[in-house]
Design a protein around this motif. Structure first.
Motif, PDB file in Angstrom:
ATOM      1  N   VAL A  27       5.890  -2.712 -15.181  1.00 23.18           N
ATOM      2  CA  VAL A  27       5.543  -2.953 -13.776  1.00 23.18           C
ATOM      3  C   VAL A  27       6.771  -3.555 -13.096  1.00 23.18           C
ATOM      4  CG1 VAL A  27       4.060  -4.250 -12.195  1.00 23.18           C
ATOM      5  CG2 VAL A  27       3.087  -3.250 -14.273  1.00 23.18           C
ATOM      6  N   ILE A  28       7.277  -2.853 -12.077  1.00 20.86           N
ATOM      7  CA  ILE A  28       8.486  -3.300 -11.388  1.00 20.86           C
ATOM      8  C   ILE A  28       8.189  -3.898 -10.017  1.00 20.86           C
ATOM      9  CG2 ILE A  28      10.099  -1.839 -12.651  1.00 20.86           C
ATOM     10  CD1 ILE A  28       9.912   0.168 -10.283  1.00 20.86           C
ATOM     11  N   ALA A  29       6.972  -3.723  -9.526  1.00 27.58           N
ATOM     12  CA  ALA A  29       6.544  -4.358  -8.272  1.00 27.58           C
ATOM     13  C   ALA A  29       5.034  -4.535  -8.349  1.00 27.58           C
ATOM     14  CB  ALA A  29       6.920  -3.517  -7.060  1.00 27.58           C
ATOM     15  N   GLY A  30       4.589  -5.752  -8.060  1.00 26.10           N
ATOM     16  CA  GLY A  30       3.167  -6.055  -8.146  1.00 26.10           C
ATOM     17  C   GLY A  30       2.462  -5.995  -6.804  1.00 26.10           C
ATOM     18  N   PHE A  31       1.155  -5.994  -6.875  1.00 30.43           N
ATOM     19  CA  PHE A  31       0.292  -6.012  -5.698  1.00 30.43           C
ATOM     20  C   PHE A  31       0.501  -7.309  -4.933  1.00 30.43           C
ATOM     21  CE2 PHE A  31      -3.722  -7.384  -3.780  1.00 30.43           C
ATOM     22  CZ  PHE A  31      -4.097  -6.269  -3.048  1.00 30.43           C
ATOM     23  N   SER A  35       2.789  -5.526   2.000  1.00 32.03           N
ATOM     24  CA  SER A  35       3.660  -4.361   1.934  1.00 32.03           C
ATOM     25  C   SER A  35       3.421  -3.527   0.678  1.00 32.03           C
ATOM     26  CB  SER A  35       5.126  -4.794   2.005  1.00 32.03           C
ATOM     27  OG  SER A  35       5.429  -5.635   0.905  1.00 32.03           O
ATOM     28  N   ASN A  36       2.919  -4.131  -0.391  1.00 26.59           N
ATOM     29  CA  ASN A  36       2.616  -3.378  -1.604  1.00 26.59           C
ATOM     30  C   ASN A  36       1.128  -3.474  -1.896  1.00 26.59           C
ATOM     31  OD1 ASN A  36       2.809  -1.795  -3.830  1.00 26.59           O
ATOM     32  ND2 ASN A  36       4.066  -3.188  -5.037  1.00 26.59           N
ATOM     33  N   LYS A  37       0.435  -2.374  -1.670  1.00 33.31           N
ATOM     34  CA  LYS A  37      -1.016  -2.335  -1.842  1.00 33.31           C
ATOM     35  C   LYS A  37      -1.411  -1.823  -3.227  1.00 33.31           C
ATOM     36  CE  LYS A  37      -1.884  -1.870   3.075  1.00 33.31           C
ATOM     37  NZ  LYS A  37      -1.908  -3.279   3.280  1.00 33.31           N
ATOM     38  N   GLY A  38      -0.460  -1.852  -4.161  1.00 36.40           N
ATOM     39  CA  GLY A  38      -0.728  -1.411  -5.528  1.00 36.40           C
ATOM     40  C   GLY A  38       0.308  -2.000  -6.455  1.00 36.40           C
ATOM     41  N   HIS A 116       3.577   4.829  -8.104  1.00 35.52           N
ATOM     42  CA  HIS A 116       2.905   3.814  -7.287  1.00 35.52           C
ATOM     43  C   HIS A 116       1.418   4.079  -7.485  1.00 35.52           C
ATOM     44  CE1 HIS A 116       1.995   1.035  -4.086  1.00 35.52           C
ATOM     45  NE2 HIS A 116       1.192   1.947  -3.586  1.00 35.52           N
ATOM     46  N   PHE A 117       0.682   3.045  -7.926  1.00 35.18           N
ATOM     47  CA  PHE A 117      -0.731   3.183  -8.280  1.00 35.18           C
ATOM     48  C   PHE A 117      -1.549   2.163  -7.499  1.00 35.18           C
ATOM     49  CE2 PHE A 117      -4.215   1.715 -11.141  1.00 35.18           C
ATOM     50  CZ  PHE A 117      -4.969   2.875 -11.136  1.00 35.18           C
ATOM     51  N   GLU A 118      -2.589   2.645  -6.824  1.00 35.11           N
ATOM     52  CA  GLU A 118      -3.475   1.767  -6.058  1.00 35.11           C
ATOM     53  C   GLU A 118      -4.913   1.945  -6.502  1.00 35.11           C
ATOM     54  OE1 GLU A 118      -3.154   2.409  -1.833  1.00 35.11           O
ATOM     55  OE2 GLU A 118      -0.964   2.213  -1.851  1.00 35.11           O
ATOM     56  N   VAL A 119      -5.685   0.867  -6.368  1.00 35.25           N
ATOM     57  CA  VAL A 119      -7.138   0.914  -6.507  1.00 35.25           C
ATOM     58  C   VAL A 119      -7.700   0.457  -5.182  1.00 35.25           C
ATOM     59  CG1 VAL A 119      -9.172  -0.037  -7.669  1.00 35.25           C
ATOM     60  CG2 VAL A 119      -7.102   0.446  -8.995  1.00 35.25           C
ATOM     61  N   ARG A 120      -8.637   1.236  -4.651  1.00 37.52           N
ATOM     62  CA  ARG A 120      -9.291   0.883  -3.391  1.00 37.52           C
ATOM     63  C   ARG A 120     -10.792   0.760  -3.627  1.00 37.52           C
ATOM     64  NH1 ARG A 120      -6.087   5.096   0.570  1.00 37.52           N
ATOM     65  NH2 ARG A 120      -3.995   4.299   0.102  1.00 37.52           N
ATOM     66  N   GLY A 123     -12.557   1.285   0.624  1.00 38.85           N
ATOM     67  CA  GLY A 123     -11.439   1.601   1.495  1.00 38.85           C
ATOM     68  C   GLY A 123     -10.344   0.551   1.533  1.00 38.85           C
ATOM     69  N   ARG A 124     -10.564  -0.598   0.907  1.00 34.54           N
ATOM     70  CA  ARG A 124      -9.569  -1.680   0.904  1.00 34.54           C
ATOM     71  C   ARG A 124      -8.806  -1.707  -0.417  1.00 34.54           C
ATOM     72  NH1 ARG A 124     -13.984  -4.704   2.521  1.00 34.54           N
ATOM     73  NH2 ARG A 124     -14.135  -4.957   4.754  1.00 34.54           N
ATOM     74  N   ALA A 125      -7.493  -1.882  -0.316  1.00 36.31           N
ATOM     75  CA  ALA A 125      -6.673  -2.004  -1.518  1.00 36.31           C
ATOM     76  C   ALA A 125      -6.976  -3.336  -2.203  1.00 36.31           C
ATOM     77  CB  ALA A 125      -5.198  -1.923  -1.152  1.00 36.31           C
TER      78      ALA A 125
END
Length: 136
Positions: A27-31, A35-38, A116-120, A123-125
């Motif tokens: 993981v190189i950038a966290g939630f 600015s980062n929704k994942g 880049h991986f998101e969970v919503r 509708g909200r990250a």
């Protein structure tokens, strides 16, 4: 400030820890909810990207700023988003299983190879780590 939650259990408690990590890299950038929704996961071009859990592919297309994108509906207002893919291996309307390879990691509309991986939820990250086994 955090967005107001819908009624029901907090998103972090729905399915906690039972989803597969979509890629093997670091993981190189966290939630951060802003600015980062994942989470961003480093990798090599062409490495496998897998479905975090069972669902139905609702989007398989290219979106400006995100490159090649897959979105999977998991029911109960839960959705996952996978971006910067080199190649999608599944099509809209297809049912996928947890751990099934759905794409290859790429760098479309990105400065490096990454997923880049998101969970919503509703509708909200939300922080994907609350859903993923071992919380790395």
């Amino acid at each position: 400030p955090p967005a107001p939650r819908e009624s029901g259990p907090p998103p972090s408690r729905v399915g906690t820890g039972d989803w597969a990590w979509p890629a093997q890299g670091q993981v190189i950038a966290g939630f951060n909810g802003g600015s980062n929704k994942g989470v961003d996961i480093a990798g090599k071009l062409g490495e496998p990207v897998v479905a975090a859990t069972r669902g139905v592919v609702t989007v398989s297309e290219t979106l400006r700023g995100y490159g090649n994108v897959l979105m999977i509906d998991h029911g109960s207002s839960r959705m996952t988003v996978y971006t910067h893919l080199r190649t999608a291996l599944v099509k809209k309307g297809q049912t996928v299983q947890k751990g099934q390879q759905i794409a290859e990691m790429g760098n479309t509309d990105a400065d490096r190879v990454k997923l880049h991986f998101e969970v919503r939820v509703g509708g909200r990250a939300v922080d994907p780590r609350s859903f993923l086994a071992d919380g790395r």
